[in-house]
Write an enzyme that holds these catalytic residues in place. Sequence first.
Site, mmCIF file in Angstrom:
data_model
loop_
_atom_site.group_PDB
_atom_site.id
_atom_site.type_symbol
_atom_site.label_atom_id
_atom_site.label_comp_id
_atom_site.label_asym_id
_atom_site.label_seq_id
_atom_site.Cartn_x
_atom_site.Cartn_y
_atom_site.Cartn_z
ATOM 1 N N TRP A 91 0.828 -1.212 0.000
ATOM 2 C CA TRP A 91 0.000 0.000 0.000
ATOM 3 C C TRP A 91 0.854 1.251 0.000
ATOM 4 O O TRP A 91 0.538 2.224 -0.701
ATOM 5 C CB TRP A 91 -0.979 -0.022 1.167
ATOM 6 C CG TRP A 91 -1.911 -1.194 1.088
ATOM 7 C CD1 TRP A 91 -1.988 -2.241 1.960
ATOM 8 C CD2 TRP A 91 -2.879 -1.476 0.060
ATOM 9 N NE1 TRP A 91 -2.945 -3.129 1.530
ATOM 10 C CE2 TRP A 91 -3.503 -2.685 0.378
ATOM 11 C CE3 TRP A 91 -3.262 -0.804 -1.103
ATOM 12 C CZ2 TRP A 91 -4.497 -3.260 -0.418
ATOM 13 C CZ3 TRP A 91 -4.248 -1.360 -1.893
ATOM 14 C CH2 TRP A 91 -4.857 -2.579 -1.560
ATOM 15 N N ASP B 174 -1.490 6.379 6.220
ATOM 16 C CA ASP B 174 -2.561 5.491 5.770
ATOM 17 C C ASP B 174 -2.831 4.540 6.935
ATOM 18 O O ASP B 174 -2.019 3.679 7.240
ATOM 19 C CB ASP B 174 -2.084 4.721 4.533
ATOM 20 C CG ASP B 174 -3.101 3.674 4.063
ATOM 21 O OD1 ASP B 174 -4.168 3.528 4.699
ATOM 22 O OD2 ASP B 174 -2.805 3.003 3.055
ATOM 23 N N LYS C 218 -11.977 -2.017 6.956
ATOM 24 C CA LYS C 218 -11.163 -2.936 7.752
ATOM 25 C C LYS C 218 -11.632 -2.922 9.209
ATOM 26 O O LYS C 218 -11.880 -3.951 9.798
ATOM 27 C CB LYS C 218 -9.675 -2.542 7.680
ATOM 28 C CG LYS C 218 -9.142 -2.320 6.271
ATOM 29 C CD LYS C 218 -8.813 -3.598 5.546
ATOM 30 C CE LYS C 218 -8.587 -3.484 4.051
ATOM 31 N NZ LYS C 218 -7.690 -2.480 3.545
HETATM 32 C C1 PLP Z 1 -7.102 -2.158 2.131
HETATM 33 C C2 PLP Z 1 -6.064 -1.112 2.192
HETATM 34 C C3 PLP Z 1 -5.963 -0.103 1.215
HETATM 35 C C4 PLP Z 1 -6.856 -0.047 0.021
HETATM 36 O O1 PLP Z 1 -8.083 0.445 0.388
HETATM 37 P P1 PLP Z 1 -9.247 0.745 -0.665
HETATM 38 O O2 PLP Z 1 -10.270 1.340 0.224
HETATM 39 O O3 PLP Z 1 -9.630 -0.561 -1.273
HETATM 40 O O4 PLP Z 1 -8.715 1.702 -1.667
HETATM 41 C C5 PLP Z 1 -4.993 0.862 1.386
HETATM 42 N N1 PLP Z 1 -4.159 0.847 2.432
HETATM 43 C C6 PLP Z 1 -4.220 -0.101 3.385
HETATM 44 C C7 PLP Z 1 -3.279 -0.069 4.532
HETATM 45 C C8 PLP Z 1 -5.173 -1.117 3.284
HETATM 46 O O5 PLP Z 1 -5.230 -2.073 4.226
#
Ligand code: PLP
Length: 359
Positions: A101, A172, A196
């Site tokens: 990511w 993030d 998540k």
């Molecule tokens: C799942 C995830 C993403 C992607 O998220 P989307 O909402 O599908 O764009 C980005 N960063 C992390 C850390 C993730 O776990």
Amino acid sequence: MQVFNFNAGPAALPRSVILKAQAEFADYRGCGYSIIEESHRAAAFDEIIQAAEANLRKLLNIPENYDVLFLQGGASLQFAMVPMNLQVPGKTIGYADTGVWAHKAIKELDIQQLPKQVVYDGAAINYSEIQGIREWRIDPDWAYFGICSNNTIYGTEFPEFPETGNVPLVADMSSDILSRRLDITKFGLIFAGAQKNIGPAGMTLVILRHDLAERCGKNVPTMLRYTTHIEGKSLFNTPPTFAIYINRLVTDWMLENGGLEAMEAQNIAKAKALYDFIDNSGFYRATAAPATRSRMNVCFRLPTEDQEKAFIAFAKTNGLVGLKGHRKVGGCRASIYNAVPMEGVQRLVEIMKEFQKNA
Ligand SMILES: *Cc1c(COP(=O)(O)O)cnc(C)c1O
């Protein structure tokens, strides 16, 4: 049979939230129709979005000079939107590459042709650890410094955050937001896809220091400017109303259950129980090095891929779902977010023991 859900995302939500949403789904609190049929400008939804924000502010102790936004496009859109808004002409953007990511976020800097400096690249160790966080050289002149606080795919997590001085730290936190206490003032901007740990897919939470939004240049499209959504209070256009409604219920549930202190304590205990068992099993092997292991995503291998397949199937027949590792890395992964109870982890350990005995 009770089912425990270890999916990485979309992932488990508190059972009581699911049941509450079900109970009021067809007739929202006596109004005669569903909340998903309600106008985002109506009083009923206004109450929801305000409560969701107030809950988040309370849980995370978010100061007044930070905005809380409910956006769409997932964390993936934030990979592009953050640099669009936070870049400063002539300044470099720092980033730490700790996995898939973070890597994707860095790629967006190249697409926007922005000068970047990657202080750390975990590729050589297959992202199995986040090494030397305290030694990373943060240039005081950077526009901002970006990290991914929890690497969902490799199962690593920042146990502490780098000191960045006046350089805004951007994180993030898609897979560990609201899993532990946090000092928001250490960050310039935090973003997280909801699916998540805090709700269903469709909503992206952004928490940003107000002054940073003002950096945005003239050529950024309206929908991609944080200022648009700050001024519109996340209602510039139709927001993901259902996801915001569920997020409100999830955050109600967190507050009712002791807030982040209690979530963190429970997450520490769950992760310890699972890693301790794995480390002492002589059969299962955790892929992440102990120092920076994730409390949310526990990645592990079995001696052979055939055994991994058999284990995942065995677990499923015993009511434990979502244990397959990410397709990029294989193996097994147990995502043990806030909504996965300790009993789920204990059940998983029991089943792992039983599988090992018969292997
Ligand atoms: C799942 C995830 C993403 C992607 O998220 P989307 O909402 O599908 O764009 C980005 N960063 C992390 C850390 C993730 O776990």
